[in-house]
Write a protein that holds these residues in place. Structure first.
Motif, mmCIF file in Angstrom:
data_model
loop_
_atom_site.group_PDB
_atom_site.id
_atom_site.type_symbol
_atom_site.label_atom_id
_atom_site.label_comp_id
_atom_site.label_asym_id
_atom_site.label_seq_id
_atom_site.Cartn_x
_atom_site.Cartn_y
_atom_site.Cartn_z
ATOM 1 N N ARG A 1 0.887 -1.216 0.049
ATOM 2 C CA ARG A 1 -0.158 -0.056 -0.008
ATOM 3 C C ARG A 1 0.940 1.305 0.204
ATOM 4 N NH1 ARG A 1 -5.149 -1.444 0.562
ATOM 5 N NH2 ARG A 1 -5.607 -3.075 1.645
ATOM 6 N N SER A 2 0.382 2.313 -0.547
ATOM 7 C CA SER A 2 0.905 3.426 -0.434
ATOM 8 C C SER A 2 0.085 4.684 -0.415
ATOM 9 C CB SER A 2 1.614 3.966 -1.863
ATOM 10 O OG SER A 2 0.601 4.524 -2.783
ATOM 11 N N SER A 3 0.219 6.196 -0.065
ATOM 12 C CA SER A 3 -0.700 7.014 0.171
ATOM 13 C C SER A 3 -0.995 7.757 -1.088
ATOM 14 C CB SER A 3 -0.063 8.019 1.275
ATOM 15 O OG SER A 3 1.257 8.693 0.962
ATOM 16 N N ASP A 4 -0.280 7.482 -2.289
ATOM 17 C CA ASP A 4 -0.479 7.906 -3.395
ATOM 18 C C ASP A 4 -1.862 7.365 -4.136
ATOM 19 O OD1 ASP A 4 -0.414 8.716 -6.213
ATOM 20 O OD2 ASP A 4 1.885 9.308 -5.821
ATOM 21 N N ASP A 5 -2.695 8.469 -4.461
ATOM 22 C CA ASP A 5 -3.940 8.046 -5.185
ATOM 23 C C ASP A 5 -3.732 7.301 -6.494
ATOM 24 O OD1 ASP A 5 -5.446 9.028 -2.777
ATOM 25 O OD2 ASP A 5 -5.685 10.975 -3.888
ATOM 26 N N ARG A 6 -2.777 7.582 -7.191
ATOM 27 C CA ARG A 6 -2.435 7.376 -8.429
ATOM 28 C C ARG A 6 -2.086 5.696 -8.368
ATOM 29 N NH1 ARG A 6 2.050 11.283 -10.034
ATOM 30 N NH2 ARG A 6 2.402 10.532 -8.064
ATOM 31 N N LEU A 7 -1.596 5.092 -7.277
ATOM 32 C CA LEU A 7 -0.993 3.731 -7.227
ATOM 33 C C LEU A 7 -1.229 3.580 -5.720
ATOM 34 C CD1 LEU A 7 0.003 1.182 -8.389
ATOM 35 C CD2 LEU A 7 2.157 2.219 -8.418
ATOM 36 N N SER A 8 -2.426 3.145 -5.285
ATOM 37 C CA SER A 8 -2.642 3.190 -3.812
ATOM 38 C C SER A 8 -2.376 1.719 -3.338
ATOM 39 C CB SER A 8 -4.126 3.532 -3.549
ATOM 40 O OG SER A 8 -4.866 2.694 -4.278
ATOM 41 N N ARG A 9 -2.406 0.634 -4.170
ATOM 42 C CA ARG A 9 -2.202 -0.667 -3.622
ATOM 43 C C ARG A 9 -1.568 -1.533 -4.880
ATOM 44 N NH1 ARG A 9 -7.790 -4.114 -1.969
ATOM 45 N NH2 ARG A 9 -6.663 -6.131 -2.425
#
Length: 138
Positions: free
Chosen positions: A40-48
């Motif tokens: 997971r990441s906090s970036d909406d473009r690539l969140s998981r």
């Protein structure tokens, strides 16, 4: 004749046992990769990103972005399963969209951290690249 049959039976049993043990070892090596799991990441473009091993021992992945209509959820990038290229500490996955080609390069930093480089070539000639840091959640 009996000795010959007994020898053949023992040879066959040993062969089956070795084959099963080799398959178990290969399966264990297959699952031992640090890439497997949910990232997971906090970036909406690539969140998981979900990464798993197929029956062929190859890595597959499915990417997710934060949903446009509900920022509390992740939306899957279609039904595609990405197949990885072979490498020790990084893997490439690619998507072919109707208007672009997208490549993700996953690079392990340690057991719980990964960086993902995302590069998209649009048919219009536009190119977009960004890097996302991800944490393993399971």
């Amino acid at each position: 004749m009996m000795a010959l049959l007994l020898t053949a039976a023992l040879t066959l049993s040993l062969s089956v046992l070795l084959s099963l043990s080799s398959a178990k070892q290969a399966s264990a090596l297959c699952v031992a990769s640090g890439f497997s799991g949910t990232w997971r990441s906090s970036d909406d473009r690539l969140s998981r990103i979900d990464v798993w091993h197929g029956e062929d021992c190859r890595l597959y992945a499915r990417a997710w972005s934060t949903c446009e209509h509900d920022a509390t959820r992740d939306c899957r990038w279609g039904n595609k399963e990405l197949q990885a290229t072979e490498s020790r500490n990084f893997r490439f996955f690619s998507y072919n969209w109707s208007n672009a080609n997208e490549v993700l390069q996953l690079r392990l930093k340690d057991k719980t951290h990964m960086s993902v480089w995302d590069h998209t070539d649009y048919n219009s000639g536009k190119k977009v690249s960004f890097t996302v840091l991800m944490v393993k959640s399971r």
